[in-house]
Design an enzyme around this catalytic site. Structure first.
Site, PDB file in Angstrom:
ATOM      1  CG  ASP A 494      -2.047   0.934   1.210  1.00 32.66           C
ATOM      2  OD1 ASP A 494      -2.258   1.567   0.166  1.00 32.66           O
ATOM      3  OD2 ASP A 494      -2.733   1.056   2.244  1.00 32.66           O
ATOM      4  CG  ASP A 593      -7.882   4.148   1.075  1.00 31.99           C
ATOM      5  OD1 ASP A 593      -7.848   2.912   1.006  1.00 31.99           O
ATOM      6  OD2 ASP A 593      -6.908   4.851   1.402  1.00 31.99           O
ATOM      7  CG  ASP A1380     -36.677 -25.615 -71.528  1.00 29.30           C
ATOM      8  OD1 ASP A1380     -36.704 -26.072 -70.366  1.00 29.30           O
ATOM      9  OD2 ASP A1380     -37.056 -24.465 -71.807  1.00 29.30           O
TER      10      ASP A1380
END
Length: 1796
Positions: A494, A593, A1380
């Site tokens: 810290d 904090d 066709d």
């Protein structure tokens, strides 16, 4: 891989000089030439350079020239800037002009990936003095996705961040920097583009570069406002506000109270989401000096830093996640925290004594709170001195760890950096201080000697210099001493910003430019040394001014070394407050904090999300808040959300009420909800741990913004009150007081409530979520497989508990997941592979638990599996253990399987599956439809003896067969060549169709024909039934060597089924052991499971995707005159499919049956065949690659015909030419426009009254026109229909000779034996047709009776040949024939009058397949089914059986006649086809519609006909029905230019749509794309040869070449010509960018010859209206010729080669050539076949065969080498048998293509 570079200035290249001679050799000498840079100039003006140029800037683009206080017009102008005040102060009033900054003096490019530029400052006033007049830019494309550019002083060394990880990262460039970075010369600026789409992402030309000693500034315009990151601050929202916000960055001990001030960490990294495609980029400034970043609404960003250099990295990604992964690859991927550190944790500052700590521990143990870790803060220390403990209040601290360990808990203590200078209690020596002093471990004052003194918790202190090796050694030693005295498990550091309670030092700070720089960023207090050290303090890395923000980083590095020293092989944990990019490699972080308030609970979520971006996934906020008392409601809600913080710790400050959960009362709601959600956390810890493994190995985020997964939805871009764990768990907390309903967003996916397991009905919308006091929102995303473990009060105990899986099914009933598992605490388990890793996948009703690594013995079991979204209950569940030698399968007992029908959840329990072994869990939910003809009622269903059960799945059957429905056997005879058995029907069940009696006994014959092909045939052994008379090429002897066969076969009983396995993988390819097998006289049904959901084929019908949709879709097959439409059976029948397997192997299955049928696909995956006659005769080929499947299939049915070369040219036709003059005008217009064009057609308009073989008077000039066109190199194709008029009043030889030869289909003798009459196109003689009448009336009034030739008969073939020959010799010449309407089509239903004689069941069988107009019967638009045809062997068959073979039977006689009559190969194109038709004919995709969807559907159709063995295919370009639209027709011309059969054809009554009908521009664009086609015809012809000889495909799906890349399995909007040409057309209206896939290999843009710098991913391909995307694959050699107006002329041009080099500099290809139209040139060996190979800078030609007539020989022209490099090739020589001679050469160094 990087581009290949030449090793010297000379290489040798061998080129083919003559295709008829020996290999020739050319020597190419290369000379290195420096490539010019890419420069963009700003036009010069005559304005003096020191006068500011202030054009009218958009306000949002102003770059602030006066970021400091006190701006005025005078001061602004003194800086040489522009002054324009506004009515608000947030907008800059003083801003930079356009002539401020630097200019580029010189620029060099040492290689393709780097640029170096020398910059000189422009003569303008200084902002803050100390300007650096000359700076240097070094830009480098380090990887495809990472650009670095560094601006620095070349003459003076300045501070640069000594990053521990970045220095180890290697560059791997493959994309030239010019694709990404452009430099503007004056003033200097950089423009960074995304190379795929040229989009600008970072543009510094909006503002000047400022580079002075203590002020550096750079601005850049960004592409969107979606900006995330920058830190550390409290950002009240995750997405930045870009309205003139300035964020200072400089590490600081400050409260995170919601202001804009700087906090603990230093993170100059931002991520920008560009748009809803997900494409994103990141920007990282590697600079540790104090700085600020301003965001403004342009949108733009301005960086201002007061030291160091400008060292930028830009990361490109296709998604935000990928950007993070790229960033973390640079700075270091995160550590995997110890498993126990993922447990819940308790802490507070100042418990007061160890007794109070233990009281806290005990009361939380007493309520059985899951709880792993207890902390002590600085109050454990003696007078807050580090490396000590208070021997009064914490007397028993040395044994505290043992106390916790007794209950499986851990202990963590804190250390601050500051070291007291005072003595210890009682005046004893403070050894830690003394030893540090002796080692000179402290930060010093400016003199470099005097220890800087400050004040922190213990009073006067010194500060360790963690950048000093002496200090690191001291720190490691002191930590070891502490550990020996006070055992603990991990370290919390810290106050390392670094914090100091006095400003600078106890002496203050000197007045100098470091402590008081010319400009101070907007940091908290605006004093550099506030709450920290003097900036002129000295550390080993440099002045504290430069390294201040690295203090925490350096402390982390030192602490990591200490942890390694103390804990050795144990991972432990490190937690830091101050951080810098790269800290996550070793440490976690908490958000500081905070306060016990509702703001801070909200703001914690953006904070966590940001640290996910920053590479610190072990992140969380102090739960319940650090400062202030935490009210119960706040703490309860915070405990709920905090249970899902990766770092989950409840921590508060001294002097406030305790807030550990048990303090609120053992029976409190807070305790109850805390336990509830912590138990869920502990249950899901295996998933969370796996996410950390993914973070460690790939850089994925753990806590994830919703936007990262759902970036396509702009609603998610600002979601920051919800977050995800990975991809799959959505957390929605309550973050406001007094609230029990939350407005929450449900992203676009399937979601399940974690707690109720219910499926959420909403998606992609906001909902009001009911979250009462004890609840938060928790949802699992569909598609997830989450590993779980039974929870306990600590991870020590929970890790011993059984594991499980929670599966959430997605929309496709699929899911995926992973599990990483190791011992939870050892270091480097990933590197040493000491872990277990699973990949879980769910699809096809099976969970595959595949172990990918199992080197750790977990000693655990998977005991349970829960599957959410399981709508149906399974009929059975089996578990297969995948063993090293053999697999074992067990069926779970009913007691282990529980399905909750209300929740739709399946619970599997008592599994006992060892963690570390592979398994497949399969649940059987196959429902074979027992009532397929119509939606059934329950009564109808049960009347058939079937099961009725309603369900909620659309289209899923509710009536289905019982499990034992079908056949059984008692004995099977198996030998080396196959299996034979008789099967008997289960007579327990009645026949589904009483009119179609079941056959009770059947014969099954399974024959192993070859190693890769088998046949299984099921038939009635007692009564012969119709079998398809199509001859297949089966081997004369079977494959009797079991070792050679790729497959194995078993038969199953009760019910009977056949199972076929691939031996190499064990995959099941066919499994017909399903209920419902039926074999009756007129209804046969069989079902099989499929190997995967990837099924392709079945036709002919229009499919919306190439891969079949398996959601209960049924496709009918029965040849019909039906234009393409969704689920409408069309002209041909192809009961063949190809299946892909999970292993990427492929197989194909043919059902040789020509009766009307349908197939149903269902999601299991499974397939059901239903046919109304014949037998079941299946053939399977096993590949194993897709291309091999087609080759094996065509070996069986016959290889495709080799078309005449000219038939590969472009062709024009329309139905509706008025006369021959129209055709002549079209021909002249096309010739004048220069549009390549080979073939002209005539449709039935040329016939008199549509009579075959009769020329209409309006086309009297057509024969001479055809002669003229043919003399000019053109070809002519005419149409023939099969139906012959029988109502003529004048002699009609075709009919008369046909009657005489008995060629027409008739009724059976028992029904009179007369000709069956229909009606087709021929009109009655002597009538005028009123086309305004409705169709049916026209047919009745005007159409004559027609007879239908029976082409099975040999006599019919002879008659047909005679009629064609007479027409050729006496009426008109032709080169090909178009047949066709041969389904056969009739304009009446069955026969004239509609009365079909004989058994009505033939017209309307008991089961009618899913056919178009099925309610009209099988004779709809065709002949009566009871008519009779005669096979070539004399056998009489019903049209009912052979209807779908009519076009097939028509094809060979037509092809034979064409060859015999013309003496040339020509081409026959037919509409109706069946397997093996491709041996004689090509096919067009029928009478399509002029609509955009037909473009992509034509690709699917062509790919399917490639599977079917018909290579010569294409669709009518621009559409047949309805008017075409110009843009659509142009895009279709571009696409159609790459159809093998490329014909533009439209229908009667519609406007012309040929290329010259739209105007000059359209004709020009058509000419351009057809010129490309004609250029590549030698390649296409070679592909046709390969199809003809080997069966390979011409039109090729991407998956055939890249089957290992699963992305290709779904691609059907792109296709290949063979292996080497990728076509990515525009297929949608208005599209100018095509999103195309680039497979993972080297590709070149065909148009530019440039290499594509994208691989294995989608890319945006710019596609303007005149462009189609074409790419040549590296590694291939493509033959080509210069195009001409037709192939007659183009074939005379020299041959060219494109040699597209692979990454290794190799390529291969082949070339086939013959006379282009000779009959059987391959069989007669009258051809040339040449193979080419390029490697080691050598091109080799090998003449495989040469039987070519000298008149057809070619010479070689240009050879283009693609990918040869940018070093210019200056010369080349050719060496052949005649000697050595120079070659002409041109080398385009831009495209890297030399041409010889």
């Amino acid at each position: 891989m990087g581009k290949r570079r030449f090793s010297s200035l000379e290489v040798t290249l061998m080129v083919l000089f003559s295709l008829m001679t020996v290999v020739s050799i050319a020597f190419i000498v290369l000379y290195a030439i420096e490539e010019p840079a890419t420069i963009k100039d700003v036009p010069a003006t005559s304005t003096p350079t020191n006068v500011p140029q202030c054009p009218n800037f958009p306000i949002e683009e102003r770059v602030d020239c006066f970021p400091d206080a006190g701006a005025s017009q005078d001061k602004c102008e003194q800086r040489g800037c522009c002054w324009k005040p506004r009515d608000e102060r947030s907008v800059p009033w003083c801003f930079f002009p356009t002539n401020h900054g630097y200019t580029v003096v010189t620029e060099t490019k040492p290689n393709d990936y780097e640029i170096i530029a020398h910059l000189k400052r422009m003569p303008m006033p200084s902002l803050f003095g100390g300007d650096v007049e000359e700076v240097r830019l070094h830009a480098e494309m380090q990887t495809n996705n990472r650009l670095r550019f560094k601006i620095y002083d070349p003459n003076n060394q300045r501070f640069e961040v000594p990053h521990e990880h970045v220095s180890t990262v290697k560059s791997n460039p493959s994309s030239p920097i010019s694709n990404t970075l452009t430099i503007t010369q004056k003033p200097f600026g950089l423009t960074v583009r995304r190379r795929e789409n040229d989009k600008v992402v970072f543009d510094t030309t909006m503002g000047p570069l400022v580079f002075s000693d203590q002020y550096l500034q750079l601005s850049a315009k960004l592409p969107s406002h979606n900006i995330y990151g920058l830190g550390e601050h409290v950002h009240r929202q995750y997405r930045h506000d870009t309205y003139w916000k300035t964020w200072p960055i400089f590490t600081r001990d400050a409260f995170p109270n919601g202001g804009t001030h700087n906090l603990y960490g230093h993170y100059p990294f931002l991520l920008c989401l560009e748009d809803d495609t997900g494409k994103s980029f990141g920007v990282f400034l590697m600079n540790s000096n104090a700085m600020e970043v301003t965001l403004q609404p342009a949108p733009a960003v301005t960086y201002r830093t007061i030291g160091g250099i400008l060292d930028f990295y830009i990361f490109f990604g296709d998604t935000p996640e990928q950007v993070v992964q790229e960033f973390l690859e640079l700075i270091g991927r995160p550590v995997i925290p110890a498993y126990w550190s993922l447990g819940f944790q308790l802490s507070r500052w100042n418990y007061g004594s160890l007794d109070v700590v233990k009281e806290t521990v005990e009361r939380n143990r007493a309520v059985n709170l899951p709880y792993d870790i207890q902390y002590t803060d600085i109050d454990y220390m003696e007078e807050k001195k580090i490396f000590t403990y208070d021997k009064v209040k914490f007397t028993d601290l040395p044994s505290f760890q043992k106390y916790l360990q007794e209950k499986g808990q851990r202990y963590i203590l804190i250390l601050d950096p500051a070291v007291a200078t005072s003595k210890r209690v009682g005046g004893t020596v403070y050894e830690a201080y003394d030893r540090g002093t002796a080692k000179n471990a402290w930060v010093t004052e400016a003199d470099g000697k005097t220890h800087l003194l400050g004040e922190v918790w213990p009073g006067e202190t010194v500060f360790p210099d963690y950048t000093s090796e002496n200090c690191i050694d001291w720190w490691v030693e002191e930590y070891e001493r502490l550990y020996q005295e006070v055992n603990h498990d991990a370290l919390w550091i810290d106050m390392n910003e670094v914090a100091n309670f006095v400003k600078g030092s106890i002496k203050g700070c000197a007045d100098n430019k470091l402590n008081y720089p010319p400009y101070t960023p907007k940091i908290l207090d605006e004093v550099m040394y506030s709450k920290t050290l003097c900036m002129d303090a000295k550390q080993a890395w440099g002045n504290h001014y430069d390294v201040h923000s690295l203090y925490g980083y350096s402390m982390v590095l030192a602490s990591e070394k200490a942890l390694q020293h103390v804990f050795g092989s144990n991972r432990s944990l490190l937690l830091t407050r101050s951080s810098f990019p790269g800290v996550g490699k070793y440490s976690g972080h908490w958000l500081g904090d905070n306060g016990a308030n509702w703001n801070d609970i909200k703001w914690a979520i953006p904070g966590m999300l940001e640290f996910g971006l920053f590479g610190v996934p072990y992140i969380g906020a102090d739960i319940c808040g650090f400062f202030d008392d935490s009210p119960e409601e706040l703490c309860r809600r915070w405990m709920q959300v905090g249970a899902f913080y990766p770092f989950s710790r409840n921590h508060n400050a001294e002097g406030y009420t305790p807030q550990d959960p048990a303090y609120y009362g053992a029976n409190s709601l807070l305790v109850q909800t805390s336990k509830h959600y912590l138990n869920i956390r502990y249950t899901l810890l295996p998933y969370l741990y796996t996410l950390f493994y993914k973070a460690h190995t790939t850089g994925e985020t753990v806590v994830r913004p919703v936007m990262h997964e759902f970036y396509a939805d702009n609603e998610t871009w600002a979601v920051d009150r919800q977050f995800l764990w990975g991809k799959h768990l959505l957390i929605t907390p309550v973050l406001d007081p007094g609230v029990d309903r939350v407005w929450a967003y449900i992203p676009d996916a399937v979601w399940y409530d974690y707690e109720t397991m219910a499926k959420v009905t909403s998606r992609k919308e906001y909902v009001e979520m009911d979250l009462p006091a004890e609840k938060l929102g928790l949802h699992i995303r569909g598609g997830a497989v989450l590993p779980t473990q039974q929870p306990d009060v600590t991870t020590t105990y929970s890790r011993l508990k059984p594991m499980g899986l929670t599966i959430a099914l997605d929309d496709n009933n699929q899911a995926e997941g992973e599990l990483f598992w190791d011992d939870g605490d050892s270091r480097n388990t990933v590197e040493s592979k000491d872990y277990v890793h699973y990949h879980f996948s769910v699809k096809n009703e099976a969970l595959t638990m595949q172990v990918t690594n199992a080197d750790y013995n977990a000693g655990l079991k998977f005991e349970s599996i829960t599957i959410l979204g399981m709508v149906q209950a399974p009929t059975s569940v089996s578990v297969t253990h995948i063993g090293p030698v053999a697999n074992t399968t067990n069926v779970l007992p009913d007691t282990a399987v529980n399905h909750d029908g209300n929740k739709k959840v399946l619970f599997l329990t008592g599994l006992d599956l060892s963690v570390g072994d592979s398994y497949v869990v399969h649940w059987e939910i196959v429902r074979i439809n027992c009532y397929p003809e119509e939606p059934a009622t329950e009564a109808e269903c049960t009347a058939r003896g079937c099961i009725w059960k309603e369900n909620e799945i659309a289209d899923a059957p509710e009536c289905f067969y019982p499990e034992d429905h079908g056949y059984t056997f008692t004995n099977a005879e198996e030998n080396n060549s196959g299996i034979t058995l008789d099967i008997s029907r289960n007579k327990r069940y009645r026949s589904s169709y009483p009119d179609s009696p079941d056959i009770d006994t059947l014969r099954v014959e399974i024959t192993y024909h070859t190693s890769n092909m088998l046949q299984f045939k099921i038939f009635d052994p007692s009564t012969p039934r119709y079998e398809v008379p199509v001859l297949l090429t089966r081997p004369t002897t079977p494959e009797t060597d079991e070792g050679k066969r790729l497959y194995s076969v078993t038969v199953t009983n009760n019910p009977f089924g056949i199972k076929i396995f691939r031996k190499s993988t064990g995959a099941t390819l066919w499994d017909s052991s399903l209920p419902g097998f039926t074999f009756s006289d007129m209804f046969i049904q069989v079902s099989t499971r499929l190997a995967s959901e990837y099924i392709y084929g079945f036709g002919e019908t229009e499919h919306r995707s190439y891969k079949h949709d398996l959601h209960y879709n049924t496709w009918g097959m029965f040849s019909k005159d039906q234009p393409p439409g969704y689920k409408l059976n069309c002209y041909g029948v192809h009961p063949f499919y190809m299946g892909l397997e999970d292993s990427a192997d492929a197989h194909g299955v043919l059902l040789l049956n020509s009766n009307a049928m349908d197939v149903t696909l269902q999601p299991v995956p499974a397939l059901t065949y239903r046919t109304v006659g014949g037998i079941l005769d299946f053939y399977m080929v096993l590949g194993p690659k897709p291309e091999m499947v087609v080759q094996q299939y065509t070996a069986l049915i016959g290889r495709p015909v080799l078309p005449a070369y000219w038939s590969l040219g472009f062709q024009l036709c329309r139905y509706g030419y008025s006369n021959d003059k129209e055709i002549e005008d079209l021909y002249l217009n096309m010739t004048q426009a220069g549009v390549p064009y080979d073939v002209q057609y005539a449709d039935i308009d040329y016939m008199e009254r549509q009579l075959d073989f009769v020329l209409d008077k309006d086309f009297a000039g057509l024969p001479s026109l055809v002669d003229r066109m043919r003399a000019e190199g053109m070809r002519f194709i005419f149409i023939l229909d099969p139906a012959i008029s029988g109502n003529e009043t004048e002699p009609y030889p075709a009919f008369d000779r046909g009657v005489k030869a008995d060629v027409f289909i008739k009724w059976p003798k028992e029904h009179g034996g007369e000709i069956v009459w229909g009606k087709v196109w021929p009109d009655y003689p002597n009538v005028t047709v009123n086309e305004n009448l409705d169709w049916d009336t026209q047919v009745e009034m005007y159409r004559s009776y027609t007879a239908f030739p029976d082409f099975f008969r040999e006599s019919t073939a002879q008659w047909w040949h005679q009629e064609i020959q007479d027409f050729y010799e006496n009426t008109m010449k032709f080169d090909g024939i178009w047949i066709d309407m041969n389904e056969p089509a009739s304009f009446v239903h069955g026969t004239v009058g509609g009365n079909c004689l004989g058994d009505p069941k033939l017209e309307n069988p008991p089961y009618m397949p899913r056919l178009e107009s099925k309610h009209m019967g099988l004779n709809h638009k065709t002949l009566c089914m009871n008519t009779e045809q005669v096979l070539s062997d004399g056998k009489r068959v019903k049209h009912y059986d052979v209807h779908s073979l009519y076009g097939w039977a028509h094809s060979k006689p037509t092809y034979d006649a064409l060859l015999k009559v013309t003496g040339r190969r020509g081409i026959v194109v037919t509409r109706s086809t069946y397997p093996s038709s491709g041996k004689w004919v090509g096919h067009w995709l029928g009478d399509n519609n002029s609509s955009w969807d037909q473009l992509y559907k034509s690709i699917i159709g062509m790919m399917e006909f490639s599977l079917f063995g018909i290579s010569y295919t294409g669709a009518d370009i621009c559409g047949f029905f309805n008017p075409a639209e110009e843009e659509m027709c142009l895009r279709w011309m571009q696409l159609g230019a790459f159809y093998p059969y490329s014909r533009n054809h439209n229908g009667k009554g519609n406007p012309r749509q040929d290329p010259v009908a739209w105007g000059d521009e359209f004709a020009q664009m058509s000419r351009d794309v057809l010129n490309i086609r004609y250029t590549l015809l030698p390649y296409l012809y070679t592909l046709m040869y390969e199809a003809h000889t080997t069966g390979s495909t011409v039109i090729r799906p991407l998956l055939h070449e890249f089957v290992d890349d699963r992305t290709t399995w779904d691609i059907d909007r792109q296709f290949l010509w063979g292996p080497a040409l990728l076509i990515s057309p525009a297929l949608d209206e208005g599209v100018t960018v095509v999103k195309g896939y680039v497979p993972n290999t080297r590709w070149y843009d065909y148009h530019t010859a440039k290499e594509v710098d994208v691989r294995g991913q989608m890319m945006d391909m710019p596609t303007p209206l005149n462009h189609i995307n074409l790419h040549i694959r590296g590694g291939y050699i493509i033959p080509w010729q210069k195009p001409e107006n037709n192939t007659h002329y183009s074939r005379r041009n020299p041959l060219g080669l494109i040699v597209a080099l692979s990454d290794s500099g190799a390529a291969q290809g082949s070339f086939f050539w013959d006379d282009g139209e000779g009959i059987d040139t391959v069989a007669e060996q009258k051809y040339l076949l040449t193979s080419f190979s390029a490697h080691s800078n050598t091109l080799i030609s090998n003449i495989v065969h040469n039987g070519l007539d000298p008149a057809d020989q070619l010479i070689l022209g240009d050879v283009k080498i693609w990918g040869a490099g940018s070093t210019e090739i200056k010369g080349a020589t050719l060496t052949d048998s005649a000697g050595t001679s120079p070659l002409n050469i041109f080398h385009d160094t831009l495209t890297q293509v030399p041409v010889f």
